[in-house]
Structure formats: structure tokens, C-alpha cells
Scaffold this motif. Structure first.
Motif, PDB file in Angstrom:
ATOM      1  N   ASN A   1       0.819  -1.205   0.000  1.00  0.00           N
ATOM      2  CA  ASN A   1       0.000   0.000   0.000  1.00  0.00           C
ATOM      3  C   ASN A   1       0.860   1.265   0.000  1.00  0.00           C
ATOM      4  N   GLU A   2       2.093   1.091  -0.456  1.00  0.00           N
ATOM      5  CA  GLU A   2       2.991   2.244  -0.525  1.00  0.00           C
ATOM      6  C   GLU A   2       3.341   2.588  -1.956  1.00  0.00           C
ATOM      7  N   LEU A   3       3.279   3.867  -2.243  1.00  0.00           N
ATOM      8  CA  LEU A   3       3.631   4.336  -3.581  1.00  0.00           C
ATOM      9  C   LEU A   3       4.861   5.226  -3.485  1.00  0.00           C
ATOM     10  N   THR A   4       5.507   5.368  -4.598  1.00  0.00           N
ATOM     11  CA  THR A   4       6.622   6.291  -4.657  1.00  0.00           C
ATOM     12  C   THR A   4       6.381   7.265  -5.785  1.00  0.00           C
ATOM     13  N   MET A   5       5.759   8.360  -5.461  1.00  0.00           N
ATOM     14  CA  MET A   5       5.590   9.409  -6.458  1.00  0.00           C
ATOM     15  C   MET A   5       5.449  10.759  -5.771  1.00  0.00           C
ATOM     16  N   THR A   6       6.141  11.729  -6.305  1.00  0.00           N
ATOM     17  CA  THR A   6       6.075  13.057  -5.707  1.00  0.00           C
ATOM     18  C   THR A   6       4.765  13.721  -6.102  1.00  0.00           C
ATOM     19  N   GLN A   7       4.429  14.740  -5.349  1.00  0.00           N
ATOM     20  CA  GLN A   7       3.207  15.481  -5.652  1.00  0.00           C
ATOM     21  C   GLN A   7       3.301  16.119  -7.026  1.00  0.00           C
ATOM     22  N   GLU A   8       4.498  16.507  -7.379  1.00  0.00           N
ATOM     23  CA  GLU A   8       4.671  17.130  -8.684  1.00  0.00           C
ATOM     24  C   GLU A   8       4.371  16.144  -9.808  1.00  0.00           C
ATOM     25  N   LEU A   9       4.785  14.915  -9.605  1.00  0.00           N
ATOM     26  CA  LEU A   9       4.527  13.895 -10.611  1.00  0.00           C
ATOM     27  C   LEU A   9       3.030  13.623 -10.718  1.00  0.00           C
ATOM     28  N   ILE A  10       2.376  13.549  -9.588  1.00  0.00           N
ATOM     29  CA  ILE A  10       0.931  13.340  -9.605  1.00  0.00           C
ATOM     30  C   ILE A  10       0.244  14.494 -10.333  1.00  0.00           C
TER      31      ILE A  10
ATOM     32  N   ARG B   1      -1.973  21.816 -11.190  1.00  0.00           N
ATOM     33  CA  ARG B   1      -0.791  22.402 -10.571  1.00  0.00           C
ATOM     34  C   ARG B   1      -0.288  21.524  -9.425  1.00  0.00           C
ATOM     35  N   ARG B   2       0.975  21.652  -9.156  1.00  0.00           N
ATOM     36  CA  ARG B   2       1.538  20.892  -8.044  1.00  0.00           C
ATOM     37  C   ARG B   2       0.902  21.364  -6.740  1.00  0.00           C
ATOM     38  N   GLU B   3       0.712  22.644  -6.592  1.00  0.00           N
ATOM     39  CA  GLU B   3       0.136  23.186  -5.366  1.00  0.00           C
ATOM     40  C   GLU B   3      -1.268  22.647  -5.114  1.00  0.00           C
ATOM     41  N   GLY B   4      -1.980  22.412  -6.185  1.00  0.00           N
ATOM     42  CA  GLY B   4      -3.311  21.847  -6.041  1.00  0.00           C
ATOM     43  C   GLY B   4      -3.252  20.452  -5.425  1.00  0.00           C
ATOM     44  N   VAL B   5      -2.257  19.706  -5.828  1.00  0.00           N
ATOM     45  CA  VAL B   5      -2.075  18.368  -5.281  1.00  0.00           C
ATOM     46  C   VAL B   5      -1.648  18.453  -3.816  1.00  0.00           C
ATOM     47  N   THR B   6      -0.740  19.395  -3.543  1.00  0.00           N
ATOM     48  CA  THR B   6      -0.301  19.578  -2.155  1.00  0.00           C
ATOM     49  C   THR B   6      -1.502  19.800  -1.250  1.00  0.00           C
ATOM     50  N   GLU B   7      -2.384  20.660  -1.694  1.00  0.00           N
ATOM     51  CA  GLU B   7      -3.550  20.974  -0.876  1.00  0.00           C
ATOM     52  C   GLU B   7      -4.454  19.758  -0.699  1.00  0.00           C
ATOM     53  N   ALA B   8      -4.740  19.105  -1.797  1.00  0.00           N
ATOM     54  CA  ALA B   8      -5.633  17.942  -1.738  1.00  0.00           C
ATOM     55  C   ALA B   8      -5.008  16.824  -0.908  1.00  0.00           C
ATOM     56  N   ALA B   9      -3.718  16.606  -1.111  1.00  0.00           N
ATOM     57  CA  ALA B   9      -3.043  15.542  -0.364  1.00  0.00           C
ATOM     58  C   ALA B   9      -2.998  15.892   1.121  1.00  0.00           C
ATOM     59  N   GLY B  10      -2.818  17.187   1.410  1.00  0.00           N
ATOM     60  CA  GLY B  10      -2.809  17.628   2.796  1.00  0.00           C
ATOM     61  C   GLY B  10      -4.112  17.276   3.487  1.00  0.00           C
ATOM     62  N   LYS B  11      -5.210  17.486   2.796  1.00  0.00           N
ATOM     63  CA  LYS B  11      -6.506  17.154   3.386  1.00  0.00           C
ATOM     64  C   LYS B  11      -6.627  15.658   3.650  1.00  0.00           C
ATOM     65  N   LEU B  12      -6.172  14.878   2.704  1.00  0.00           N
ATOM     66  CA  LEU B  12      -6.254  13.426   2.888  1.00  0.00           C
ATOM     67  C   LEU B  12      -5.390  12.993   4.072  1.00  0.00           C
TER      68      LEU B  12
ATOM     69  N   TYR C   1       2.224  10.888   3.744  1.00  0.00           N
ATOM     70  CA  TYR C   1       3.198  11.052   2.674  1.00  0.00           C
ATOM     71  C   TYR C   1       4.380  11.875   3.160  1.00  0.00           C
ATOM     72  N   SER C   2       5.475  11.651   2.495  1.00  0.00           N
ATOM     73  CA  SER C   2       6.678  12.389   2.817  1.00  0.00           C
ATOM     74  C   SER C   2       7.671  12.269   1.668  1.00  0.00           C
ATOM     75  N   ARG C   3       7.899  13.361   1.057  1.00  0.00           N
ATOM     76  CA  ARG C   3       8.923  13.455   0.012  1.00  0.00           C
ATOM     77  C   ARG C   3       8.911  12.286  -0.964  1.00  0.00           C
ATOM     78  N   GLY C   4       7.821  12.130  -1.582  1.00  0.00           N
ATOM     79  CA  GLY C   4       7.782  11.133  -2.643  1.00  0.00           C
ATOM     80  C   GLY C   4       7.345   9.746  -2.220  1.00  0.00           C
ATOM     81  N   HIS C   5       7.128   9.570  -0.924  1.00  0.00           N
ATOM     82  CA  HIS C   5       6.631   8.275  -0.458  1.00  0.00           C
ATOM     83  C   HIS C   5       5.227   8.442   0.090  1.00  0.00           C
ATOM     84  N   ILE C   6       4.318   7.738  -0.468  1.00  0.00           N
ATOM     85  CA  ILE C   6       2.936   7.834  -0.028  1.00  0.00           C
ATOM     86  C   ILE C   6       2.483   6.484   0.488  1.00  0.00           C
ATOM     87  N   LYS C   7       1.927   6.493   1.687  1.00  0.00           N
ATOM     88  CA  LYS C   7       1.404   5.256   2.246  1.00  0.00           C
ATOM     89  C   LYS C   7      -0.103   5.421   2.422  1.00  0.00           C
TER      90      LYS C   7
END
Lengths: 259, 259
Positions: free
Chosen positions: A191-200, A207-218, A226-232
Motif C-alpha cells: 500500500n505504498e507508492l513512490t511518487m512526488t506530488q509534482e509527478l501526480i 498544478r503541483r500546489e493543487g495536489v499539495t492541498e488535496a493531499a494535505g486534506k487526505l 506522505y513524505s517526500r515522494g513516499h505515499i502510504k
DNA sequence: CATTATCTGTACGGTATCACACATTATCCA
DNA sequence: TGGATAATGTGTGATACCGTACAGATAATG
């Protein structure tokens, strides 16, 4: 086994970077049966195909084809993820399909087009089996099971693209992020991915910032970490509750067509 | 000749209304050669298909299939336009493909899926030839030309859907309106369309007011003239100058694959 | 350890589109 | 011909996303 080589210069540094992060390939070599399409073939036809299948290592950032470029192999992933990216002139792009061990890359070979209008990019490292075009076409023309299986698969792919079009119009970045995360972990053992927010952001075409915000909510909601390209993914049901219907529609269609 | 009947209740009144507006069908019956796919077949195979082809009148608002519904015919339009609409739960929808005399409706029959996840709706009245599934499959399995032609066509359709997905993400309503107008007049003999702004909004998956605004700009610029459901394209080059690249990309791909 | 590159967080104004409400005009039809 | 229906025009405020800029924070590197 072969390692796919490409002049990496043309691709964003993002992916070069990412390939350093995750090249933790499994130590045991996979079996071609791990690809669901190959696995769905009757034994006789599977056996006949097998000697032509060549195991290749797929590294993050590898490009299997570019728009208009001829492809010489059909690839059957066992545990890697490949995305089909459609780019536009101004530099923007969107992912139109995600392909893992449920599918194949290179439908253009048996569809007869020769080339595609998009790019196939390895998103997550792993292995795939591939077969050369002439050998493949030989088998393809010889028996029905392979043809009909691949055509049904192609129809499932069409459903995915159509749903992506609708989703791009109607659903929020947050929902699409959920969809994208689920699509990935469905195709991975953990259940772990390796992708940065920018890649997503590149995949979703936002925009990358849009992902940052959405990911922050999750993350705040405790669904992911998540942390620097690692998402669990911590709470898969939670993600499924937030995702738009598009995810399930496509999944159901794949199940219907291929099981 | 057969007139397709469907319980019209399920479809928006929009289309019922529209069918009243434009049922000015041509007085002379068309030839199956007017469909470009049929026309691309070698004579022998065309002749063999011909006795099975049945001319049907396609009226605005006719629904050829609904999501999950079995289709019993493959349709080859000669001068009508059919759109593939993908709907979502909340009532929203988007068009994922536009099909005219360059194509066929019912790829699911030869792709093997049985059903599609979207709806096929007649947008512009005219004629089509259709063939029953068992007869069609018989011909389809028998000779290669038909199979390979339809597979290449399907690949072109895939390109259209992928581009639609990208366009939905990256381009403005104005650009998409241009694209949609060009798609229509490409498939019609004249430069006049019959579609209300509300209907266009449905296709694009945007608000009606958004279309009003975008169409207003095009009219002010002298590119089109519209009035209550009748749109006349006055300056095609002007439209092409405003349209996003998506239009040309798809058009080129169709040309490449089918000519 | 220090430096650098990479990734993520945050903040601001700008813009396109939305949702809703309602006025206006053209067409249809009784 | 006049009333009803359909199509279009307009306005207002809300919202989601964009573009840009920049500030931490974490990892890679020498």
C-alpha cells in the motif's frame, strides 16, 4: 533479461529523480502468469506464446513509446505501472490511462495503427514480459483466443479513457487524487507508492500546489501519510468513500470484460 | 427502410424539441458507399456485405444504446451524426466521441464486450446503414479486410477520446465550442447546424450560459451566426484559427489511420 | 558536517466557470 | 392573433483552480 535503455534526456528530471528513489525491484523473477491477460489465455495458447516472451526490467521514467513513434514490442507488465500520457503543445499534459498487470502496452500493434498519439511512461518500476511484433502478429493471426482477449481488453481501455474525459470535466482535484492513488495501489503488492506530488500533478494535469492541498486534506483526515515522494495509504475504505464514481465504473468494466 | 423507434420519454425534452426543428431529411436515399468505412472495403467484401445492410432513418434524439444495454446492430452513418455521451450520477455528462459518415456505431459488437458504458444519441438527423449482429459477425470472422479496417477505425476513436480527456482539462469553453462546431460541419453537407446552445452545453459538459457567452463572442467576431437553434458557420478559417489543437490532432489521426 | 538539490507548505491576486435568478426575444400553435 | 413555450441574454456572488513567488523542511552529496 533485458534492461530497457532510452536516452533519458528528453524526459523531465522528475522522473530521473524518481527512478533513483525507487528501484527496489523484487529479487525473485516473476512469472508471465502474473500478467492477467496472459494468465487468461488457455494453456495451449499460453504455452505457444511463452517461448517468445522475454522478461525485461522496467525502470521508473523509461519511455516505451513517444507520439508517432513505432513500437516494436507488446509489453505485458507483471508488477510495474505504465501510464499513457497525452501532451499538448503548451507543455500541459494529462494521463489518459494507467496500465499494470491487468493489461498490456502496445495495442497499436494489433489494432493496426502502427503508432499512437501519446506517450507510454513507466511510473513504477518492476518487470514486464514483451514479445516482438512479428512473432506476436504471427500468434495473433493464428488463434482466436488471443485476438478476442486483446480486443476485450482494448474495450476496457476505451472505457477508462472515456471515463477520464468525463472525470476531467466534472470532478475536483481531490476526488481525482483519490482515484489516482487507488489506481496505483490496485496494481502494486503493497500500500505504498513512490511518487512526488509534482509527478501526480503532471498525471492529473493540474498544478503541483493543487495536489499539495488535496493531499494535505487526505493526510489530515488520516487516510494517507506522505513524505517526500513516499505515499502510504492508511485507510483504503476512506479513500474509496471520497473517490468519484469514475474509479468504480472503470474497475467494474474491467472486471466485466476480463473475468 | 426502417424508422428507429425508442420510448422518447427518457431523453431530455431538448432532443424531442430538436427533432421537431430538424427533420429535413434529404429526399434521395443515400448509398452505402457514402459511409467511408464501407467505402474503404475492397469491392468483393463490400458486395458481400451489401445484401445484409439495411437503410434506416435516424432522427434527432434517437438513442441507439444506453449504458449496459445490448446492441443488436452495427450502424454505418451516411449523413447523420451520432454522439457518444458519458454520463455521471449527478446528472452531468460529456461527449466522448462524435461519429458521422467516417465511422461506425457499435464497436462493442466486434470488440467483444457486448455492451458499452455510455450512450449513443443521434445529434443530427439523416440515414445510416445497419447490419444485424449475427450476420455482421459472420462477415467479420470471415475476412481480414473488414476486421483490420474496423480495428484501425477503433484506434482512431481511441485517439479522439484521449484527446477529449486532455481537452476537457486544459482548454477553454470557447475553444471547445469551436472544436465542436468544426466536428459537426465536417460531417454535414452544408455549413448549417441545428443545435441549441443548451444542447451544446450538454455535449461539452458545461453550463448553458457559458456556451451563450462563448457563442456570442464568435458571433461578434463574425465567425458564426446563430438564432434559436440554427447555427451557420460563416468563417471556417476563422474558427480553425481559434480552435485548440485537439481538433487537428484528431483529424490527422483519422486521416492517417483510414486513408 | 556543510552544501546543495529536492520536495513540500503557504500566501496572494487573477480568472474561468459555476449556481441561481430573471429579463428578453423568437417561435410555435391553439 | 395572442398566449404559451422555448431559446437566449444578463447580472451577481461564490468557488475552484491558476500563476507566481517564496519560505521551510528533508534528503542527497561531497
Amino acid at each position: 533479461m533485458i534492461n530497457i535503455q532510452r536516452p533519458s534526456a528528453r524526459q523531465n528530471q522528475l522522473l530521473a529523480r524518481q527512478s533513483q528513489l525507487l528501484n527496489t525491484l523484487p529479487s525473485t523473477e516473476p512469472s508471465a502468469r502474473q500478467n492477467q491477460l496472459l494468465n487468461a489465455l488457455p494453456s495451449i495458447e499460453y504455452e505457444r506464446l511463452l517461448p517468445h516472451l522475454e522478461l525485461v526490467q522496467m525502470n521508473c521514467g523509461d519511455i516505451l513509446y513517444e507520439p508517432g513513434e513505432k513500437l516494436h514490442f507488446v509489453y505485458f507488465p507483471t508488477d510495474c505501472i505504465v501510464s499513457q500520457l497525452h501532451a499538448i503543445k503548451d507543455g500541459g499534459s494529462s494521463e489518459v490511462a494507467v496500465i499494470g498487470n491487468e493489461g498490456a502496452i502496445g495495442i497499436t500493434l494489433f489494432m493496426g495503427g502502427g503508432t499512437m498519439t501519446n506517450r507510454a511512461l513507466v511510473q513504477s518500476a518492476g518487470y514486464a514480459y514483451r514479445i516482438r511484433q512479428p512473432l506476436f502478429m504471427q500468434e495473433f493471426d493464428r488463434h482466436d483466443a488471443l485476438l478476442h482477449l486483446l480486443l476485450r481488453y482494448t474495450q476496457a481501455l476505451i472505457a477508462q479513457m472515456a471515463q477520464t474525459a468525463v472525470c476531467n470535466r466534472h470532478h475536483s482535484v481531490g476526488q481525482q487524487l483519490c482515484r489516482r492513488l487507488l489506481l496505483s495501489i490496485d496494481r502494486l503488492p503493497s500500500n505504498e507508492l513512490t511518487m512526488t506530488q509534482e509527478l501526480i500533478a503532471n498525471m492529473l494535469g493540474v498544478r503541483r500546489e493543487g495536489v499539495t492541498e488535496a493531499a494535505g486534506k487526505l493526510q489530515q483526515a488520516g487516510l494517507i501519510h506522505y513524505s517526500r515522494g513516499h505515499i502510504k495509504v492508511l485507510d483504503r475504505p476512506g479513500l474509496e468513500a471520497r473517490v468519484c464514481e469514475c474509479y468504480h465504473v472503470v474497475k467494474n468494466e474491467f472486471d466485466r470484460l476480463l473475468h
